[in-house]
Design a protein around this motif. Structure first.
Motif, mmCIF file in Angstrom:
data_model
loop_
_atom_site.group_PDB
_atom_site.id
_atom_site.type_symbol
_atom_site.label_atom_id
_atom_site.label_comp_id
_atom_site.label_asym_id
_atom_site.label_seq_id
_atom_site.Cartn_x
_atom_site.Cartn_y
_atom_site.Cartn_z
ATOM 1 N N UNK A 91 -1.599 5.097 6.080
ATOM 2 C CA UNK A 91 -0.911 5.283 4.703
ATOM 3 C C UNK A 91 -1.745 6.170 3.985
ATOM 4 N N UNK A 92 -3.058 6.012 4.047
ATOM 5 C CA UNK A 92 -3.905 7.092 3.081
ATOM 6 C C UNK A 92 -4.636 6.330 1.912
ATOM 7 N N UNK A 93 -4.673 4.921 1.804
ATOM 8 C CA UNK A 93 -5.198 4.291 0.696
ATOM 9 C C UNK A 93 -6.760 4.585 0.854
ATOM 10 N N UNK A 107 -4.894 -3.821 8.118
ATOM 11 C CA UNK A 107 -5.999 -2.609 7.937
ATOM 12 C C UNK A 107 -5.450 -1.262 8.580
ATOM 13 N N UNK A 108 -5.079 -1.496 9.681
ATOM 14 C CA UNK A 108 -4.790 -0.539 10.434
ATOM 15 C C UNK A 108 -3.624 0.273 9.757
ATOM 16 N N UNK A 114 0.860 -1.289 -0.015
ATOM 17 C CA UNK A 114 -0.072 0.127 -0.066
ATOM 18 C C UNK A 114 0.755 1.254 0.166
ATOM 19 N N UNK A 115 1.795 1.182 0.791
ATOM 20 C CA UNK A 115 2.827 2.449 0.961
ATOM 21 C C UNK A 115 3.260 2.681 -0.392
ATOM 22 N N UNK A 116 4.009 1.869 -1.135
ATOM 23 C CA UNK A 116 4.429 1.798 -2.596
ATOM 24 C C UNK A 116 3.516 2.387 -3.438
ATOM 25 N N UNK A 117 2.105 1.765 -3.456
ATOM 26 C CA UNK A 117 1.220 2.076 -4.403
ATOM 27 C C UNK A 117 1.044 3.492 -4.165
ATOM 28 N N UNK A 118 0.685 4.053 -2.823
ATOM 29 C CA UNK A 118 0.398 5.431 -2.679
ATOM 30 C C UNK A 118 1.264 6.138 -3.112
ATOM 31 N N UNK A 120 -12.367 6.624 8.224
ATOM 32 C CA UNK A 120 -11.535 7.001 7.320
ATOM 33 C C UNK A 120 -10.934 6.083 6.150
ATOM 34 N N UNK A 121 -11.797 5.144 6.092
ATOM 35 C CA UNK A 121 -11.479 4.231 4.776
ATOM 36 C C UNK A 121 -12.475 3.797 4.243
#
Length: 353
Positions: free
Chosen positions: A168-170, A162-163, A109-113, A215-216
Protein backbone atom coordinates in the motif's frame (compact mmCIF):
# COMPACT_ATOMS: atom_id res chain seq x y z
CA UNK A 1 9.04 6.62 1.12
CA UNK A 2 7.85 10.08 2.15
CA UNK A 3 10.74 12.53 2.50
CA UNK A 4 10.86 13.84 6.06
CA UNK A 5 12.54 16.97 7.45
CA UNK A 6 15.08 17.10 10.24
CA UNK A 7 13.46 16.38 13.64
CA UNK A 8 10.24 14.94 12.17
CA UNK A 9 7.27 15.16 14.54
CA UNK A 10 4.88 12.25 14.95
CA UNK A 11 2.54 10.41 17.31
CA UNK A 12 3.09 6.99 18.83
CA UNK A 13 -0.22 5.51 17.73
CA UNK A 14 -3.49 5.97 19.57
CA UNK A 15 -5.55 9.17 19.63
CA UNK A 16 -8.50 9.65 22.04
CA UNK A 17 -11.82 8.53 20.59
CA UNK A 18 -14.87 10.81 20.66
CA UNK A 19 -18.00 9.33 22.23
CA UNK A 20 -19.64 8.45 18.92
CA UNK A 21 -16.55 6.51 17.84
CA UNK A 22 -16.47 4.59 21.13
CA UNK A 23 -20.11 3.68 20.63
CA UNK A 24 -19.48 2.67 17.04
CA UNK A 25 -16.68 0.21 17.76
CA UNK A 26 -18.86 -1.55 20.35
CA UNK A 27 -21.51 -2.40 17.75
CA UNK A 28 -21.42 -6.11 16.86
CA UNK A 29 -21.87 -5.42 13.15
CA UNK A 30 -21.62 -2.40 10.88
CA UNK A 31 -23.70 -1.35 7.93
CA UNK A 32 -22.66 0.97 5.12
CA UNK A 33 -23.67 4.06 7.12
CA UNK A 34 -21.46 2.97 10.02
CA UNK A 35 -18.52 2.56 7.67
CA UNK A 36 -19.06 6.08 6.31
CA UNK A 37 -19.25 7.45 9.86
CA UNK A 38 -15.95 5.82 10.80
CA UNK A 39 -14.28 7.00 7.60
CA UNK A 40 -15.37 10.56 8.37
CA UNK A 41 -14.12 10.27 11.94
CA UNK A 42 -10.69 9.07 10.83
CA UNK A 43 -10.46 11.88 8.29
CA UNK A 44 -10.95 14.19 11.26
CA UNK A 45 -8.28 12.41 13.34
CA UNK A 46 -5.78 12.70 10.49
CA UNK A 47 -6.66 16.31 9.75
CA UNK A 48 -6.22 17.18 13.43
CA UNK A 49 -2.69 15.76 13.40
CA UNK A 50 -1.85 17.51 10.14
CA UNK A 51 -3.26 20.82 11.39
CA UNK A 52 -1.05 20.47 14.46
CA UNK A 53 1.91 20.29 12.09
CA UNK A 54 2.95 16.64 12.34
CA UNK A 55 5.15 15.04 9.70
CA UNK A 56 3.98 11.46 10.35
CA UNK A 57 0.38 10.55 11.26
CA UNK A 58 -1.70 7.50 12.19
CA UNK A 59 -5.41 6.80 12.01
CA UNK A 60 -5.53 6.95 15.82
CA UNK A 61 -6.22 3.18 15.89
CA UNK A 62 -9.88 4.17 15.90
CA UNK A 63 -11.16 1.08 14.06
CA UNK A 64 -9.79 -1.27 16.76
CA UNK A 65 -11.56 -2.24 19.93
CA UNK A 66 -8.14 -3.13 21.32
CA UNK A 67 -4.67 -2.66 19.87
CA UNK A 68 -3.76 -6.08 21.30
CA UNK A 69 -7.07 -7.81 20.65
CA UNK A 70 -6.83 -6.84 16.97
CA UNK A 71 -5.07 -10.19 16.45
CA UNK A 72 -8.51 -11.77 16.78
CA UNK A 73 -9.46 -10.02 13.53
CA UNK A 74 -6.63 -11.87 11.79
CA UNK A 75 -7.04 -15.41 13.15
CA UNK A 76 -9.61 -17.76 14.66
CA UNK A 77 -8.88 -19.27 18.07
CA UNK A 78 -9.82 -16.44 20.43
CA UNK A 79 -12.76 -15.80 22.73
CA UNK A 80 -13.82 -12.47 24.20
CA UNK A 81 -14.31 -12.76 27.94
CA UNK A 82 -14.19 -10.62 31.07
CA UNK A 83 -10.87 -10.61 32.87
CA UNK A 84 -11.56 -11.74 36.45
CA UNK A 85 -8.58 -9.71 37.66
CA UNK A 86 -9.96 -6.29 36.70
CA UNK A 87 -13.37 -6.73 35.07
CA UNK A 88 -12.19 -5.41 31.69
CA UNK A 89 -12.96 -7.09 28.35
CA UNK A 90 -10.34 -9.72 27.70
CA UNK A 91 -9.41 -11.49 24.49
CA UNK A 92 -7.94 -14.90 25.36
CA UNK A 93 -6.63 -17.67 23.13
CA UNK A 94 -8.62 -20.86 23.64
CA UNK A 95 -8.10 -22.69 20.33
CA UNK A 96 -5.39 -23.31 17.80
CA UNK A 97 -4.94 -20.29 15.55
CA UNK A 98 -6.40 -20.61 12.07
CA UNK A 99 -6.17 -17.77 9.54
CA UNK A 100 -9.05 -15.46 8.80
CA UNK A 101 -9.08 -13.61 5.47
CA UNK A 102 -6.12 -11.24 5.53
CA UNK A 103 -6.47 -7.49 5.35
CA UNK A 104 -8.13 -6.07 8.46
CA UNK A 105 -5.11 -3.96 9.46
CA UNK A 106 -4.16 -3.46 5.83
CA UNK A 107 -7.58 -1.89 5.22
CA UNK A 108 -6.77 0.62 7.96
CA UNK A 109 -3.52 1.34 6.15
CA UNK A 110 -5.20 1.74 2.77
CA UNK A 111 -7.66 4.32 4.06
CA UNK A 112 -4.96 6.20 5.99
CA UNK A 113 -2.78 6.37 2.90
CA UNK A 114 -5.71 7.69 0.86
CA UNK A 115 -6.42 10.65 3.17
CA UNK A 116 -3.02 11.63 4.62
CA UNK A 117 -0.91 14.35 3.01
CA UNK A 118 2.21 13.60 5.06
CA UNK A 119 4.10 10.48 6.22
CA UNK A 120 2.07 7.53 7.52
CA UNK A 121 2.46 4.93 10.26
CA UNK A 122 0.54 1.76 11.09
CA UNK A 123 0.97 -0.07 14.39
CA UNK A 124 1.01 -3.80 15.20
CA UNK A 125 1.23 -5.60 18.55
CA UNK A 126 4.48 -7.49 19.17
CA UNK A 127 4.18 -11.31 19.26
CA UNK A 128 5.57 -11.67 22.79
CA UNK A 129 3.22 -8.95 24.03
CA UNK A 130 0.30 -10.99 22.69
CA UNK A 131 1.62 -13.97 24.61
CA UNK A 132 1.78 -12.01 27.85
CA UNK A 133 -1.70 -10.53 27.53
CA UNK A 134 -3.79 -13.12 25.66
CA UNK A 135 -2.42 -16.49 26.84
CA UNK A 136 -3.66 -17.96 30.13
CA UNK A 137 -2.26 -21.06 31.80
CA UNK A 138 -5.72 -22.59 32.35
CA UNK A 139 -7.91 -21.11 29.62
CA UNK A 140 -5.33 -21.67 26.86
CA UNK A 141 -3.76 -24.98 27.87
CA UNK A 142 -5.80 -27.26 25.57
CA UNK A 143 -4.63 -25.37 22.49
CA UNK A 144 -1.29 -24.06 23.74
CA UNK A 145 0.17 -25.66 26.85
CA UNK A 146 3.22 -23.46 26.30
CA UNK A 147 2.95 -19.68 25.92
CA UNK A 148 5.93 -19.64 23.55
CA UNK A 149 4.14 -21.82 20.99
CA UNK A 150 1.18 -19.43 20.90
CA UNK A 151 3.57 -16.49 20.40
CA UNK A 152 5.21 -18.21 17.44
CA UNK A 153 1.84 -18.91 15.85
CA UNK A 154 0.96 -15.20 16.02
CA UNK A 155 3.76 -14.30 13.62
CA UNK A 156 2.25 -15.66 10.40
CA UNK A 157 -1.02 -13.64 10.46
CA UNK A 158 0.90 -10.48 11.38
CA UNK A 159 3.37 -11.03 8.53
CA UNK A 160 0.50 -11.36 6.06
CA UNK A 161 -0.70 -7.91 7.10
CA UNK A 162 2.79 -6.45 6.76
CA UNK A 163 3.02 -7.74 3.19
CA UNK A 164 -0.19 -5.92 2.32
CA UNK A 165 0.75 -2.77 4.23
CA UNK A 166 4.09 -2.58 2.42
CA UNK A 167 2.37 -2.82 -0.95
CA UNK A 168 0.00 0.00 0.00
CA UNK A 169 2.99 2.31 0.52
CA UNK A 170 2.82 3.04 4.26
CA UNK A 171 6.08 4.59 5.43
CA UNK A 172 6.45 3.02 8.89
CA UNK A 173 5.22 -0.18 10.50
CA UNK A 174 5.61 0.14 14.26
CA UNK A 175 5.73 -2.96 16.45
CA UNK A 176 4.40 -2.07 19.91
CA UNK A 177 6.23 -3.97 22.66
CA UNK A 178 5.84 -2.45 26.13
CA UNK A 179 6.35 -6.00 27.46
CA UNK A 180 10.01 -5.98 26.40
CA UNK A 181 10.55 -2.65 28.09
CA UNK A 182 9.19 -3.91 31.42
CA UNK A 183 12.46 -5.83 31.81
CA UNK A 184 14.07 -2.52 32.78
CA UNK A 185 12.24 -2.77 36.13
CA UNK A 186 14.06 -4.76 38.86
CA UNK A 187 10.71 -5.74 40.41
CA UNK A 188 9.53 -7.21 37.10
CA UNK A 189 12.81 -9.01 36.50
CA UNK A 190 12.50 -10.77 39.84
CA UNK A 191 9.23 -12.37 38.74
CA UNK A 192 11.02 -14.31 35.95
CA UNK A 193 13.30 -17.31 36.44
CA UNK A 194 15.52 -15.98 33.65
CA UNK A 195 14.56 -12.40 32.69
CA UNK A 196 17.29 -12.11 30.07
CA UNK A 197 16.11 -15.26 28.32
CA UNK A 198 12.53 -13.92 28.29
CA UNK A 199 13.70 -10.55 26.94
CA UNK A 200 15.78 -12.34 24.30
CA UNK A 201 12.71 -14.30 23.25
CA UNK A 202 10.67 -11.11 22.86
CA UNK A 203 13.39 -9.57 20.68
CA UNK A 204 13.79 -12.74 18.63
CA UNK A 205 10.07 -12.84 17.90
CA UNK A 206 10.17 -9.25 16.62
CA UNK A 207 13.07 -10.20 14.37
CA UNK A 208 11.14 -13.19 13.03
CA UNK A 209 8.19 -10.88 12.36
CA UNK A 210 10.15 -8.34 10.29
CA UNK A 211 12.68 -10.65 8.66
CA UNK A 212 12.95 -10.52 4.87
CA UNK A 213 10.93 -7.37 4.19
CA UNK A 214 12.29 -4.49 2.13
CA UNK A 215 10.86 -1.14 1.12
CA UNK A 216 9.38 -0.27 4.49
CA UNK A 217 10.75 1.16 7.72
CA UNK A 218 10.20 -0.85 10.88
CA UNK A 219 10.01 0.72 14.33
CA UNK A 220 9.66 -0.79 17.80
CA UNK A 221 7.73 1.15 20.42
CA UNK A 222 9.10 0.78 23.95
CA UNK A 223 7.44 2.12 27.07
CA UNK A 224 6.91 1.30 30.70
CA UNK A 225 3.17 1.81 30.25
CA UNK A 226 3.57 5.55 30.04
CA UNK A 227 0.01 5.56 28.77
CA UNK A 228 -1.05 4.02 32.08
CA UNK A 229 -0.75 7.52 33.50
CA UNK A 230 -4.10 8.11 31.80
CA UNK A 231 -5.61 5.39 34.02
CA UNK A 232 -3.54 5.89 37.16
CA UNK A 233 -1.74 2.55 36.87
CA UNK A 234 1.81 1.80 37.94
CA UNK A 235 4.63 3.23 35.88
CA UNK A 236 7.55 0.83 35.84
CA UNK A 237 10.88 2.41 36.76
CA UNK A 238 14.38 1.76 35.52
CA UNK A 239 16.82 2.82 32.81
CA UNK A 240 17.20 1.09 29.45
CA UNK A 241 20.50 -0.47 30.52
CA UNK A 242 19.17 -3.98 31.38
CA UNK A 243 17.74 -4.47 27.86
CA UNK A 244 20.45 -2.83 25.74
CA UNK A 245 21.69 -6.13 24.39
CA UNK A 246 18.16 -7.06 23.26
CA UNK A 247 17.54 -3.66 21.72
CA UNK A 248 20.80 -3.66 19.82
CA UNK A 249 19.99 -6.95 18.11
CA UNK A 250 16.58 -5.81 16.83
CA UNK A 251 16.44 -5.87 13.02
CA UNK A 252 14.52 -2.62 12.81
CA UNK A 253 15.50 0.91 11.82
CA UNK A 254 13.75 2.97 14.50
CA UNK A 255 13.03 2.87 18.24
CA UNK A 256 10.12 4.88 19.63
CA UNK A 257 10.99 5.50 23.28
CA UNK A 258 9.93 7.31 26.42
CA UNK A 259 12.04 10.29 27.41
CA UNK A 260 10.02 12.41 29.85
CA UNK A 261 9.30 9.70 32.44
CA UNK A 262 11.63 9.03 35.38
CA UNK A 263 14.52 6.81 34.27
CA UNK A 264 13.64 7.11 30.60
CA UNK A 265 15.86 10.16 30.04
CA UNK A 266 18.85 7.85 30.34
CA UNK A 267 21.43 9.44 28.07
CA UNK A 268 24.15 6.93 28.84
CA UNK A 269 22.03 4.02 27.65
CA UNK A 270 20.72 5.91 24.63
CA UNK A 271 24.29 6.66 23.60
CA UNK A 272 25.09 2.94 23.73
CA UNK A 273 22.37 2.01 21.26
CA UNK A 274 23.43 1.03 17.75
CA UNK A 275 24.42 4.06 15.74
CA UNK A 276 22.12 3.20 12.83
CA UNK A 277 18.93 3.43 14.91
CA UNK A 278 16.67 6.42 14.50
CA UNK A 279 15.50 7.39 17.97
CA UNK A 280 11.96 8.59 18.44
CA UNK A 281 12.21 10.50 21.70
CA UNK A 282 9.11 10.76 23.87
CA UNK A 283 9.41 14.46 24.56
CA UNK A 284 5.69 15.13 25.18
CA UNK A 285 4.08 14.05 28.45
CA UNK A 286 0.81 12.20 27.79
CA UNK A 287 -0.51 12.72 31.33
CA UNK A 288 -3.91 14.45 31.11
CA UNK A 289 -3.65 18.05 32.28
CA UNK A 290 0.14 18.21 31.87
CA UNK A 291 0.30 20.91 29.23
CA UNK A 292 3.46 21.35 27.19
CA UNK A 293 5.28 24.39 25.85
CA UNK A 294 7.52 24.26 22.75
CA UNK A 295 10.55 25.54 24.68
CA UNK A 296 10.14 22.76 27.26
CA UNK A 297 10.14 20.19 24.50
CA UNK A 298 13.18 21.82 22.86
CA UNK A 299 15.03 21.64 26.18
CA UNK A 300 14.35 17.89 26.39
CA UNK A 301 15.70 17.37 22.90
CA UNK A 302 18.74 19.52 23.70
CA UNK A 303 19.63 17.07 26.48
CA UNK A 304 19.66 14.22 23.98
CA UNK A 305 21.66 16.24 21.46
CA UNK A 306 24.55 16.23 23.90
CA UNK A 307 25.02 12.52 23.09
CA UNK A 308 23.05 11.79 19.90
CA UNK A 309 23.42 13.21 16.40
CA UNK A 310 20.53 15.46 15.35
CA UNK A 311 19.92 13.44 12.18
CA UNK A 312 18.94 10.40 14.29
CA UNK A 313 16.30 12.15 16.42
CA UNK A 314 12.58 12.23 15.78
CA UNK A 315 9.96 13.69 18.13
CA UNK A 316 6.92 11.94 19.57
CA UNK A 317 4.87 11.75 22.77
CA UNK A 318 5.95 9.33 25.50
CA UNK A 319 3.17 6.90 24.57
CA UNK A 320 -0.17 6.72 22.83
CA UNK A 321 -2.76 9.17 24.10
CA UNK A 322 -5.57 6.64 24.50
CA UNK A 323 -4.56 3.32 26.08
CA UNK A 324 -7.69 1.19 25.87
CA UNK A 325 -10.77 1.92 23.80
CA UNK A 326 -12.62 3.48 26.75
CA UNK A 327 -9.88 5.91 27.85
CA UNK A 328 -11.29 9.40 28.41
CA UNK A 329 -8.82 12.01 27.23
CA UNK A 330 -9.61 15.47 25.86
CA UNK A 331 -8.78 15.44 22.16
CA UNK A 332 -8.38 19.24 22.10
CA UNK A 333 -5.71 18.92 24.79
CA UNK A 334 -3.98 16.35 22.60
CA UNK A 335 -4.11 18.77 19.66
CA UNK A 336 -2.44 21.50 21.72
CA UNK A 337 0.31 19.10 22.85
CA UNK A 338 0.95 17.97 19.29
CA UNK A 339 1.00 21.57 18.09
CA UNK A 340 3.64 22.35 20.72
CA UNK A 341 5.64 19.33 19.56
CA UNK A 342 5.52 20.46 15.94
CA UNK A 343 6.52 24.01 16.91
CA UNK A 344 9.45 22.60 18.90
CA UNK A 345 10.51 20.69 15.79
CA UNK A 346 10.45 23.90 13.75
CA UNK A 347 12.56 25.70 16.36
CA UNK A 348 15.10 22.87 16.34
CA UNK A 349 15.29 22.82 12.55
CA UNK A 350 15.94 26.56 12.45
CA UNK A 351 18.86 26.07 14.82
CA UNK A 352 20.40 22.98 13.19
CA UNK A 353 19.83 23.39 9.46
Amino acid sequence: MTALPLFPASVVGSIPRPQHVRELIEKPAWDAADERTMDAAIRYAVSMQEAAGLDVVTDGEWRRRSYIGVIAELAHGFTLEVNPADGRPWTVVTGKLAPKPAGFIASEAKFLKSVARVGTKITLPAPALLGERLWHAERSKRAYPRREDFVRDCIAPLRREIELIRDIGIDIVQIDDPHLCLFVDPDVRRTYDDPDRSADFAADMINDLVSGFAGIKFAVHLCRRAGARVRGEKHHAGTYGPILSQLNKLKVQHLTMEFTAAGADDLESLARLRGDFELGLGVVDVTPGAMEQPQTIVARVDRALARIDAKRITLNPDCGFAPGSAARVDIDEVYLKLRAEAEAARLLRARHR
